[in-house]
Scaffold this motif. Sequence first.
Motif, PDB file in Angstrom:
ATOM      1  N   ALA A 124       0.857  -1.191   0.000  1.00  6.24           N
ATOM      2  CA  ALA A 124       0.000   0.000   0.000  1.00  6.24           C
ATOM      3  C   ALA A 124       0.887   1.232   0.000  1.00  6.24           C
ATOM      4  CB  ALA A 124      -0.879  -0.011   1.245  1.00  6.24           C
ATOM      5  N   ALA A 125       0.418   2.314  -0.609  1.00  8.54           N
ATOM      6  CA  ALA A 125       1.215   3.541  -0.654  1.00  8.54           C
ATOM      7  C   ALA A 125       0.728   4.534   0.394  1.00  8.54           C
ATOM      8  CB  ALA A 125       1.140   4.152  -2.044  1.00  8.54           C
ATOM      9  N   VAL A 126       1.649   5.011   1.198  1.00 14.18           N
ATOM     10  CA  VAL A 126       1.339   6.080   2.160  1.00 14.18           C
ATOM     11  C   VAL A 126       1.652   7.390   1.458  1.00 14.18           C
ATOM     12  CG1 VAL A 126       1.948   7.117   4.372  1.00 14.18           C
ATOM     13  CG2 VAL A 126       1.889   4.619   4.142  1.00 14.18           C
ATOM     14  N   MET A 127       0.635   8.229   1.307  1.00 14.26           N
ATOM     15  CA  MET A 127       0.838   9.461   0.555  1.00 14.26           C
ATOM     16  C   MET A 127       1.688  10.467   1.336  1.00 14.26           C
ATOM     17  SD  MET A 127      -1.864  12.098  -1.193  1.00 14.26           S
ATOM     18  CE  MET A 127      -2.401  12.891   0.305  1.00 14.26           C
ATOM     19  N   ILE A 128       2.717  10.979   0.675  1.00 18.74           N
ATOM     20  CA  ILE A 128       3.502  12.083   1.225  1.00 18.74           C
ATOM     21  C   ILE A 128       2.932  13.387   0.666  1.00 18.74           C
ATOM     22  CG2 ILE A 128       5.800  13.141   1.375  1.00 18.74           C
ATOM     23  CD1 ILE A 128       5.569  10.387   2.762  1.00 18.74           C
ATOM     24  N   LYS A 129       2.797  13.435  -0.666  1.00 21.85           N
ATOM     25  CA  LYS A 129       2.136  14.585  -1.285  1.00 21.85           C
ATOM     26  C   LYS A 129       1.582  14.212  -2.658  1.00 21.85           C
ATOM     27  CE  LYS A 129       3.928  17.917  -3.789  1.00 21.85           C
ATOM     28  NZ  LYS A 129       3.683  17.490  -5.182  1.00 21.85           N
ATOM     29  N   ASP A 130       0.564  14.947  -3.066  1.00 22.57           N
ATOM     30  CA  ASP A 130       0.120  14.916  -4.467  1.00 22.57           C
ATOM     31  C   ASP A 130      -0.123  16.365  -4.876  1.00 22.57           C
ATOM     32  OD1 ASP A 130      -2.353  15.634  -3.416  1.00 22.57           O
ATOM     33  OD2 ASP A 130      -3.318  13.715  -3.833  1.00 22.57           O
ATOM     34  N   GLY A 131      -0.870  16.577  -5.947  1.00 26.76           N
ATOM     35  CA  GLY A 131      -1.080  17.943  -6.422  1.00 26.76           C
ATOM     36  C   GLY A 131      -1.981  18.792  -5.547  1.00 26.76           C
ATOM     37  N   ARG A 132      -2.675  18.167  -4.620  1.00 27.75           N
ATOM     38  CA  ARG A 132      -3.635  18.892  -3.799  1.00 27.75           C
ATOM     39  C   ARG A 132      -3.331  18.896  -2.297  1.00 27.75           C
ATOM     40  NH1 ARG A 132      -8.737  20.027  -6.094  1.00 27.75           N
ATOM     41  NH2 ARG A 132      -9.114  20.887  -4.026  1.00 27.75           N
ATOM     42  N   THR A 133      -2.522  17.946  -1.862  1.00 28.92           N
ATOM     43  CA  THR A 133      -2.335  17.757  -0.418  1.00 28.92           C
ATOM     44  C   THR A 133      -0.873  17.473  -0.084  1.00 28.92           C
ATOM     45  OG1 THR A 133      -4.476  16.607  -0.430  1.00 28.92           O
ATOM     46  CG2 THR A 133      -3.186  16.438   1.592  1.00 28.92           C
ATOM     47  N   ILE A 134      -0.409  18.037   1.006  1.00 29.94           N
ATOM     48  CA  ILE A 134       0.801  17.539   1.653  1.00 29.94           C
ATOM     49  C   ILE A 134       0.306  16.884   2.929  1.00 29.94           C
ATOM     50  CG2 ILE A 134       2.981  18.162   2.762  1.00 29.94           C
ATOM     51  CD1 ILE A 134       3.102  20.542   0.777  1.00 29.94           C
ATOM     52  N   SER A 135       0.521  15.589   3.052  1.00 28.06           N
ATOM     53  CA  SER A 135      -0.083  14.850   4.168  1.00 28.06           C
ATOM     54  C   SER A 135       0.338  15.435   5.505  1.00 28.06           C
ATOM     55  CB  SER A 135       0.336  13.381   4.115  1.00 28.06           C
ATOM     56  OG  SER A 135      -0.156  12.800   2.958  1.00 28.06           O
ATOM     57  N   HIS A 136      -0.623  15.481   6.410  1.00 32.74           N
ATOM     58  CA  HIS A 136      -0.333  15.999   7.747  1.00 32.74           C
ATOM     59  C   HIS A 136       0.592  15.015   8.477  1.00 32.74           C
ATOM     60  CE1 HIS A 136      -0.904  17.537  11.797  1.00 32.74           C
ATOM     61  NE2 HIS A 136      -1.489  18.597  11.271  1.00 32.74           N
ATOM     62  N   PRO A 137       1.641  15.521   9.158  1.00 27.03           N
ATOM     63  CA  PRO A 137       2.580  14.618   9.835  1.00 27.03           C
ATOM     64  C   PRO A 137       1.902  13.645  10.798  1.00 27.03           C
ATOM     65  CG  PRO A 137       3.427  16.856   9.838  1.00 27.03           C
ATOM     66  CD  PRO A 137       2.044  16.922   9.260  1.00 27.03           C
ATOM     67  N   LEU A 138       0.865  14.107  11.504  1.00 20.60           N
ATOM     68  CA  LEU A 138       0.139  13.229  12.433  1.00 20.60           C
ATOM     69  C   LEU A 138      -0.338  11.948  11.757  1.00 20.60           C
ATOM     70  CD1 LEU A 138      -2.491  15.244  14.537  1.00 20.60           C
ATOM     71  CD2 LEU A 138      -0.929  13.472  15.365  1.00 20.60           C
ATOM     72  N   VAL A 139      -0.857  12.113  10.559  1.00 21.39           N
ATOM     73  CA  VAL A 139      -1.430  10.972   9.840  1.00 21.39           C
ATOM     74  C   VAL A 139      -0.326  10.164   9.151  1.00 21.39           C
ATOM     75  CG1 VAL A 139      -2.997  10.310   7.961  1.00 21.39           C
ATOM     76  CG2 VAL A 139      -3.595  12.197   9.489  1.00 21.39           C
TER      77      VAL A 139
END
Length: 328
Positions: free
Chosen positions: A237-252
Amino acid sequence: MIELVRELAGTYGPSGREDEIRDVIRKNISGKVDELYTDTLGNLIAVKKGNGKRIMLAAHMDEIGVVATYIEENGFIRFSNIGGVSPVFSLGQRVRFANGVCGCVCYEEKLKELKDLKFPRMFIDIGTNSREETMEYVSPGDIAVFEADTIEQNGKYISKALDDRIGCAVLIDLIRQIKEVKNEVVFVFTVQEEVGLRGAGTAAYALMPDLAIAVDVTNTGDTPRCNPLSIELGKGAAVMIKDGRTISHPLVKNKLIDLAKRFDIQYQLEVIEKGGNDAGSIHTTAGGIPSGAVSIPCRYMHSPCEMVDIGDVKSAVNLLKAFILSEF
Ligand SMILES: [Zn+2]
């Protein structure tokens, strides 16, 4: 799980026309959650009650499609796109309207080069001979989706609409597996993701979760001469770091990576430039919601033969299960 994936992927449900797919999902989870309702825009919301954090998991129900814009005198249907439909992937495919009528997607033969293949030069043929005859089955405004079977082969699922019915299947699997939760888990099957992440934002505003995770597919970089991308099919499974709309919150993001390591769940990191998933509209809702994504690697996204790895799907289920059962 193939039966569930086949049922979900085979059900009609382009953006804004999610009634049928919503009924199918509701049927699959009714009696297994504490609350189940549809909100104003049509998101299906399923709640497992708990006293801890409120966690929102979002998978979109809608799929890409094509919309009839004009019927030619000789019966051919001109069309436009609903979401990110590519003219190349559409060519030579069958599409199916809500009433079951199928059409062949073809192009004007005078076209000189493939780069000129654009929707205004293409048409749908349902086998009729006149505008009047076509109008008995299809009118401007009617929406069709790709028509294709779902198969399981060499450890992969291959189908239309795995984006994002595979995410819906992951949420349904979690609902079936999980009996008691400390956290309050809100499973949201969202509408209109493919046309701008629309349903997820309004659902998040109404629910105001403490944390949110979008569960969607993501492109891979493992096919011949493709654009470089670190995601591969079958590597977890891929844990998202960033895409074009979001930079994942560190908590998550950090929690997901910690859990994957602790429970030995295969994972990879998703870093992409363009595109987005439901997290994009959730995290900027109201005063802000810490959000991230767990993505399922998918080849040939937005085609009638999207391909995902069954092991990656299982990794996504296990990782999300660990997340919703953990303490915050
Ligand atoms: Zn998607």
